[in-house]
Design an enzyme around this catalytic site. Structure first.
Site, PDB file in Angstrom:
ATOM      1  N   CYS A 146       0.830  -1.200   0.000  1.00 38.18           N
ATOM      2  CA  CYS A 146       0.000   0.000   0.000  1.00 38.18           C
ATOM      3  C   CYS A 146       0.871   1.259   0.000  1.00 38.18           C
ATOM      4  O   CYS A 146       0.633   2.198  -0.766  1.00 38.18           O
ATOM      5  CB  CYS A 146      -0.934  -0.002   1.207  1.00 38.18           C
ATOM      6  SG  CYS A 146      -2.121   1.358   1.236  1.00 38.18           S
ATOM      7  N   CYS A 147       1.883   1.281   0.856  1.00 34.58           N
ATOM      8  CA  CYS A 147       2.797   2.429   0.902  1.00 34.58           C
ATOM      9  C   CYS A 147       3.544   2.583  -0.417  1.00 34.58           C
ATOM     10  O   CYS A 147       3.774   3.700  -0.888  1.00 34.58           O
ATOM     11  CB  CYS A 147       3.786   2.269   2.053  1.00 34.58           C
ATOM     12  SG  CYS A 147       3.080   2.516   3.699  1.00 34.58           S
ATOM     13  N   CYS A 161      -1.394   8.301   7.283  1.00 29.25           N
ATOM     14  CA  CYS A 161      -2.735   7.998   6.778  1.00 29.25           C
ATOM     15  C   CYS A 161      -3.672   7.653   7.939  1.00 29.25           C
ATOM     16  O   CYS A 161      -3.252   7.084   8.948  1.00 29.25           O
ATOM     17  CB  CYS A 161      -2.682   6.834   5.807  1.00 29.25           C
ATOM     18  SG  CYS A 161      -1.755   7.197   4.291  1.00 29.25           S
ATOM     19  N   CYS A 173      -3.678   3.982   9.182  1.00 32.49           N
ATOM     20  CA  CYS A 173      -2.482   3.373   9.791  1.00 32.49           C
ATOM     21  C   CYS A 173      -1.850   4.256  10.860  1.00 32.49           C
ATOM     22  O   CYS A 173      -0.652   4.119  11.160  1.00 32.49           O
ATOM     23  CB  CYS A 173      -1.452   3.056   8.706  1.00 32.49           C
ATOM     24  SG  CYS A 173      -2.020   1.862   7.480  1.00 32.49           S
ATOM     25  N   CYS A 211       7.509   3.975   5.892  1.00 39.30           N
ATOM     26  CA  CYS A 211       6.652   3.768   4.732  1.00 39.30           C
ATOM     27  C   CYS A 211       7.436   3.369   3.488  1.00 39.30           C
ATOM     28  O   CYS A 211       6.862   2.861   2.525  1.00 39.30           O
ATOM     29  CB  CYS A 211       5.843   5.028   4.435  1.00 39.30           C
ATOM     30  SG  CYS A 211       6.854   6.465   4.067  1.00 39.30           S
TER      31      CYS A 211
END
Length: 543
Positions: free
Chosen positions: A122-123, A203, A206, A229
């Site tokens: 995702c990062c 985010c 997270c 990240c």
């Protein structure tokens, strides 16, 4: 805001710099990089908890220094507002918003839950790759990293070589107390989430508040082994010049030495207290129940949409839905547009639909001539929304609709259920509603049944405003008194009137509501046209 093209070539050899850059003050290091490399130098900022200081230093050198900031499309709404506040306060003229590639997101994270399945991926999708593209034109970039932020950052140098360019960390040797002292000395605005215990802000999905005694970054990816990240490597890169054994004090004046930093107690995480000795507040319990309703509906009913009236209740509903689905709504938001909203509400819709990354449907409602001619004039204007909703359900095939009604608003709405079945034409039979004893909700209905879901049914007007205050939720300016008048309930022009009030802040509104005996909908003209008009409207499909 301008973007950065993907066609620029990455630089394979970092520029040569004088060896004395390591000893420069933070301000002078930024100045030296800007003067030496000009448009090849950029500052990267998250507009997070500590960002104001580095941005203030850069603005002193030149407010036109490029500032690259990532919008992962999962940021806290407060971060978007803070970015705008700081940009204006510091006079920054070259802030560039960097977003992930839309096609890549659609291919690899279509539901928006990749952060839970594979946070590294995702990062990489939402941060690492977009920034790598954005940095291609630059030979030097600066970040706000500090050695005291986490164990993994204690080895960073102020000047490093990474991926063929120079990477500067002007604040590497500053402490959290020195950063806060500088912010206070220069009157820089704080990120709104800092007072809620967030000392590092990424985010929404997270990031959690930090408890006393934890590293500033302990709230990032809590419960996972992940600590970075990917924009910054957990193991230090080889510095061009080694970090001094004793960190140099920051040489930007004035900085208050020995200043202490105080933080408010962390806000309890959603659905559970911050520790076993804490109890959920009434707002925590309401929030948890509403989030459960959103998730239960999403698990059982498809497709769904959320009705956005642009008023305070539906703004709270969107806020709760963003929490329920960790930053990104997995269903569209529908505004039933009569063309008669106030100018201020249209401006609010256009701004926050973009800022909250909403999939907005704003189809026009049928004309008044299509409504029941036996209804009073004001009710006929409102009935256009009933027809607009039926039109949207038919056009898009929605099996369920989230609506932000509350039982305390109006007597007819007090008869509602959280999961309320409707006829295929949207009609409501008040005599045929399922029981919901002890908050046991029935979400299983025969095929073809249309469902209205009401996540705020148990809330009161006062609850809504207290939650808006706690969470910092934006609302339309018409709710605040101007020239002795304000609106408590927002509808269409011509059928919605303000009332006398001097409440110009949220605290003043809360105090006013605690003392008032006036109905919230007293400014809605249709509510006064006939005794049964509201129930007639709702039976015919009104909200």
């Amino acid at each position: 805001m301008s973007g950065v093209t993907d066609t620029a070539t990455i630089h394979s050899i970092p520029p040569t710099i004088p060896s004395d850059w390591q000893a420069l003050s933070a301000l002078d290091l930024i100045r030296a990089a800007w003067y030496a490399h000009g448009e090849k130098f950029a500052l990267v900022s998250s507009f997070g908890a500590d960002s104001a200081v580095l941005l203030h230093l850069a603005a002193q050198v030149d407010p036109a220094i490029p500032v690259l900031t990532l919008d992962t499309q999962k940021l806290f709404p407060a971060t978007h507002r803070y970015r705008d506040t700081l940009t204006e306060a510091l006079g920054l003229t070259n802030v560039r918003l960097i977003r992930p590639d839309a096609e890549a997101v659609a291919a690899h994270d279509p539901v928006g839950l990749l952060f839970d399945q594979d946070p590294d991926a995702c990062c990489d999708l939402r941060k690492v790759r977009p920034l790598a593209r954005a940095l291609r034109p630059y030979t030097v970039w600066a970040t706000g990293r500090r050695r005291d932020q986490a164990q993994t950052r204690q080895g960073i140098a102020r000047v490093e070589a990474e991926d063929g360019r120079l990477k500067l960390s002007p604040l590497a040797d500053w402490t959290e107390a020195e950063v806060e002292a500088y912010r206070l000395t220069h009157g820089l605005p704080a990120h709104p989430l800092v007072e809620q215990g967030y000392r590092s802000i990424g985010c929404l999905s997270c990031t959690t508040p930090v408890l006393e005694g934890e590293d500033a970054r302990a709230g990032r990816w809590r419960g996972r082994e992940k600590t970075e990240c990917g924009l910054h490597r957990a193991t230090p890169v080889v510095p061009l010049f080694p970090a001094p054994a004793t960190p140099l004090p920051p040489q930007v004046s004035p900085v208050l030495s020995g200043a202490s930093v105080s933080h408010s107690s962390p806000v309890p995480p959603v659905l559970e207290p911050a520790n076993s000795s804490d109890r959920l507040t009434d707002l925590d319990a309401l929030e948890a129940q509403s989030i459960f309703i959103f998730r239960e509906a999403f698990a059982r009913i498809r497709p769904l949409a959320l009705l956005w009236s642009l008023g305070k209740d539906s703004n709270v509903m969107i806020w709760l839905a963003r929490k329920a689905f960790l930053g990104e709504l997995p269903f569209p938001v529908a505004h039933l547009d009569t063309g008669l909203e106030f100018d201020e509400t249209y401006a609010f819709r256009d701004r926050y639909a973009k800022e909250w990354n909403l999939n907005l449907i704003a189809d026009a409602c049928p004309p008044i001539e299509a409504t029941d001619p036996t209804l009073p004039p004001g009710a006929r204007v409102a009935a256009r929304k009933s027809l607009g909703l039926a039109q949207a359900v038919d056009k898009y095939g929605f099996a369920g609709i989230f609506a932000g009604i509350r039982r305390d608003e109006q007597a007819t709405r007090a008869k509602e259920r959280v999961f309320s079945p409707r006829g295929l034409d949207g009609t409501w039979d008040v005599r045929d509603q399922p029981p919901e004893f002890w908050d046991q909700f029935n979400a299983d209905f025969p095929p073809g049944t249309h469902i209205r879901i009401h996540p705020l049914l148990h809330w009161t007007e006062l609850d809504i405003w207290r939650y808006i205050r706690r969470e910092g939720i934006p609302v339309c300016e018409l709710y605040f008194a101007k020239n002795g008048k304000r609106y408590r309930s927002l509808g269409e022009k011509g059928i919605t009137e303000p009332f006398d009030s001097t409440a110009a802040t949220i605290d003043e509104i809360i105090a006013e509501l605690a003392a008032t005996r006036t109905s919230e909908r007293s400014g809605r003209t249709m509510d006064h046209e006939s005794e049964d008009v509201f129930e007639r409207l709702r039976a015919g499909g009104y909200l």
